[in-house]
Design a protein around this motif. Structure first.
Motif, short mmCIF file in Angstrom:
data_model
loop_
_atom_site.label_atom_id
_atom_site.label_comp_id
_atom_site.label_asym_id
_atom_site.label_seq_id
_atom_site.Cartn_x
_atom_site.Cartn_y
_atom_site.Cartn_z
N PRO A 175 1.67 9.37 7.54
CA PRO A 175 0.71 9.22 6.44
C PRO A 175 -0.49 10.15 6.53
O PRO A 175 -1.14 10.24 7.57
N GLY A 176 -0.78 10.82 5.42
CA GLY A 176 -1.99 11.63 5.31
C GLY A 176 -2.93 11.08 4.26
O GLY A 176 -4.13 11.33 4.29
N ILE A 216 -2.45 17.47 11.57
CA ILE A 216 -1.40 18.36 11.08
C ILE A 216 -0.71 18.96 12.30
O ILE A 216 -1.36 19.29 13.30
N MET A 217 0.61 19.09 12.25
CA MET A 217 1.38 19.58 13.40
C MET A 217 0.83 20.90 13.94
O MET A 217 0.20 21.69 13.21
N LYS A 218 1.14 21.17 15.20
CA LYS A 218 0.80 22.47 15.79
C LYS A 218 1.66 23.58 15.18
O LYS A 218 1.23 24.73 15.10
N GLY A 219 2.85 23.23 14.76
CA GLY A 219 3.79 24.20 14.20
C GLY A 219 5.20 23.76 14.51
O GLY A 219 5.44 22.68 15.07
N THR A 261 0.86 -1.18 0.00
CA THR A 261 0.00 0.00 0.00
C THR A 261 0.89 1.23 0.00
O THR A 261 1.75 1.37 0.87
N HIS A 262 0.68 2.11 -0.98
CA HIS A 262 1.49 3.32 -1.04
C HIS A 262 0.83 4.42 -0.24
O HIS A 262 -0.37 4.68 -0.38
N LEU A 263 1.61 5.07 0.62
CA LEU A 263 1.13 6.16 1.47
C LEU A 263 1.83 7.46 1.10
O LEU A 263 2.84 7.46 0.41
N TYR A 264 1.27 8.54 1.59
CA TYR A 264 1.92 9.84 1.38
C TYR A 264 1.73 10.69 2.64
O TYR A 264 0.65 10.68 3.26
N GLY A 265 2.76 11.41 3.00
CA GLY A 265 2.66 12.30 4.14
C GLY A 265 4.01 12.92 4.43
O GLY A 265 4.92 12.90 3.59
N ALA A 266 4.14 13.46 5.63
CA ALA A 266 5.37 14.15 6.01
C ALA A 266 5.43 14.20 7.53
O ALA A 266 4.47 13.85 8.21
N THR A 267 6.57 14.63 8.05
CA THR A 267 6.68 14.82 9.49
C THR A 267 5.58 15.76 9.96
O THR A 267 5.00 15.55 11.03
N GLU A 268 5.27 16.77 9.16
CA GLU A 268 4.28 17.77 9.54
C GLU A 268 2.86 17.22 9.61
O GLU A 268 1.97 17.83 10.21
N SER A 269 2.62 16.05 8.99
CA SER A 269 1.28 15.45 9.01
C SER A 269 1.26 14.14 9.80
O SER A 269 0.44 13.26 9.53
N TYR A 270 2.14 14.02 10.79
CA TYR A 270 2.20 12.83 11.65
C TYR A 270 2.49 11.57 10.82
O TYR A 270 2.07 10.47 11.17
N ALA A 328 -7.41 10.68 1.15
CA ALA A 328 -7.12 11.05 2.53
C ALA A 328 -7.49 9.94 3.51
O ALA A 328 -8.48 9.22 3.32
N LEU A 329 -6.69 9.80 4.57
CA LEU A 329 -7.06 8.93 5.68
C LEU A 329 -8.36 9.45 6.30
O LEU A 329 -8.66 10.65 6.21
N PRO A 330 -9.16 8.58 6.93
CA PRO A 330 -10.44 9.04 7.48
C PRO A 330 -10.31 10.11 8.55
O PRO A 330 -11.28 10.82 8.83
N THR A 331 -9.12 10.24 9.13
CA THR A 331 -8.92 11.24 10.18
C THR A 331 -8.34 12.55 9.64
O THR A 331 -8.03 13.45 10.43
#
Length: 545
Positions: free
Chosen positions: A338-339, A401-404, A327-336, A366-369
């Motif tokens: 996988p987004g 998504i991160m607080k900042g 399963t291919h996912l996508y995201g970043a540190t800023e989005s915890y 998008a993930l359900p959350t």
């Protein structure tokens, strides 16, 4: 408005301790211990830890840290491989309302020292395998934290004063009544990004975000009480994409792995009935290209989630043949982590093989959350048409998504713009809602006015049977402005390959202007999380001009 003037649905229907509790991922462990305490929670070599024992150990750690003066919003850093103590820190520190700072084990001492100082770490838990690195870092820090050492098998004595981890646990109470956060927006984790220039940026997570991300991952990845999750993804990376919490939320078993090696991966999958694992594309490449003698057959299908660059059709085919469902996912540190996830649709099974792999390589939905996902014009912020052609920037919004960035309002303001997280990734939006990355904005190659996706060229290159990894960057050119420059890492034991052969291979599969004009061979530089360092390759390409 007075209390009596409120709407009937707002009168006498107030928050109480009975109907409102701040969300925190620490609660997953309390629930698991209460519901199935004797079930197996963690496997680490010969060690077996039940949920009841794991909960007791985490409460001891929280209690002992509290006794040492650690409390709300104090930072507890940890530098460790994928060991049980890393899982324990992900629960014990949130129990205190303190902030966990998992550190990248592959960084240099100066960067570790910067992170400890910038994050104001009061405690550093260190895996004994990394004692020499920590010793160098401690000589550079401004404020030395309390150091707690987890003894590693075969490791030499630490060259610094430290409290033994098990001795610290002995100070704690296994029945410690932990309070958790006062507010679910309270900061939970500090994760430093591996930036290409300047100091790392520290993304801050909340209890609410981590709780929801864990559940989103559990639902999307199909975790259950019968799941056995193998740690091939570093837990320091986005807190293991929240899987230390997600597996516990589902009541599954986590299998620890200190070092990612194909032989160990195959052995543990077969020995423990592993059902799930995650990893960067380099992990999939290691599995797919493992020597036949280290491959061990297993009866179950293993669900494998990967982020980063889209897996090539060659990798997907080989993984399927070996018994993995990718399963291919996508995201970043800023989005915890996988987004989005590329969820396999039933009608894809009827597609020709290459078309099916092309669908599987998308970044998905998008993930359900995740509350909002769009591909938008970077200039106007308006969504692009869902035509699978128009290129825009991926943007997300929601509780995961991160607080900042800690202490960096300028960087925060440049990333969290208006109501959206700006990813910097360029993609198209398909009619079915799936996003498909075309490139990072800085990785698009503009040759003679034509845009060339480096990902498209890399996909073609990795179809060659001798090529294991490919990275394509822009090389300055006096005539065309830029031309594609390919850096290739060949499979071990493969026959020699020439640049002329590579170019001929690409000409059969790509428009002529997309074919690399320059081809170089050798190991590719990688970040601490296994991503190819394109900024290094861009510098090398510029030097060739």
């Amino acid at each position: 408005m007075t209390h009596d003037d409120r709407h009937p649905f707002e009168t006498g229907l107030d928050r109480t301790g009975a109907n409102y509790v701040p969300l925190t991922p620490a609660s997953f462990l309390a629930g698991a211990a209460a519901s199935f305490g004797e079930n197996l929670a963690v496997i680490d070599g010969e060690r077996r830890i039940t949920y009841a024992a794991l909960y007791a150990r985490c409460r001891r750690l929280a209690s002992a840290l509290s006794g040492r003066g650690i409390g709300r919003l104090d930072t507890v850093a940890i530098l460790a491989s994928n060991i049980p103590e890393m899982i324990e820190a992900h629960f014990a520190v949130p129990m205190l309302g303190a902030v966990l700072n998992p550190l990248n084990t592959r960084l240099d001492a100066a960067t570790i020292a910067f992170s400890l100082d910038h994050g104001r770490a009061r405690v550093l838990i260190v895996d004994g395998d990394f004692a020499p690195l920590v010793a160098d870092a401690l000589r550079l820090v401004r404020d030395r934290p309390l150091v707690v050492e987890v003894t590693a098998p075969g490791a030499a004595d630490a060259p610094f004063d430290a409290v033994d981890y098990e001795a610290l646990l002995a100070e704690g109470d296994p029945d410690y009544a932990w309070a958790g956060p006062a507010d679910e927006w309270q900061s939970l984790c500090l994760l430093y990004t591996s930036g290409t220039t300047g100091d790392p940026k520290g993304a801050v997570y909340s209890h609410r975000g981590a709780y929801l991300q864990a559940l989103g991952n559990a639902v999307t990845f199909g975790l259950t009480g019968g799941s056995v999750y193998l740690w091939t993804l570093p837990m320091f990376h986005c807190s293991g994409w929240s899987y230390p919490w997600a597996v516990v939320a589902a009541g599954g078993t986590q299998v620890c792995l200190r070092k990612v090696e194909p032989a160990a991966i195959f052995r543990l999958i077969a020995e423990h009935g592993v059902t799930h694992l995650c990893g960067a594309p380099i992990v999939l490449s290691m599995i797919a290209n493992a020597d036949p003698e280290v491959r061990v057959s297993f009866a179950q299908t293993v669900r494998c989630a990967t982020g980063g660059a889209a897996p090539s059709s060659t990798i997907l085919r080989t993984m399927e043949e070996l018994g993995f469902k990718v399963t291919h996912l996508y995201g970043a540190t800023e989005s915890y982590g996988p987004g989005t996830a590329c969820l396999f649709q039933p009608d894809w099974a009827d597609l020709p093989t290459e078309a099916r792999y092309a669908r599987m390589a998308r970044q998905g939905v998008a993930l359900p959350t995740v509350e909002g996902l769009m591909v938008a014009d970077p200039g106007t912020g308006r969504p692009v048409p869902q035509d699978g052609v128009t290129v825009g920037e991926i943007m997300m919004r929601g509780n995961t998504i991160m607080k900042g960035y800690l202490g960096n309002p300028e960087a925060t303001g440049g990333t969290l713009v208006g109501d959206w997280y700006r990813s910097g990734d360029l993609a198209v939006w398909h009619p079915d809602g799936a996003v498909e990355i075309k490139d990072r904005s800085k990785d698009i190659i503009i040759s003679g006015g034509e845009n060339i996706s480096s990902l498209e060229v890399e996909e073609v290159l990795t179809q060659h049977p001798a090529i294991m990894l490919a990275a394509v960057v822009a090389k300055p050119d006096a005539t065309w402005g830029e031309t594609p420059c390919a850096f290739l890492e060949l499979k071990p034991g493969s026959a020699p390959l020439t640049d002329a052969e590579v170019i001929a291979f690409c000409r059969e599969r790509l428009a002529r202007f997309k074919v690399p004009k320059t081809v170089l061979f050798g190991p590719l530089p990688k970040t601490a999380t296994g991503k190819i360092q394109k900024f290094v390759l861009r510098e090398q390409a510029r030097a060739l001009s």
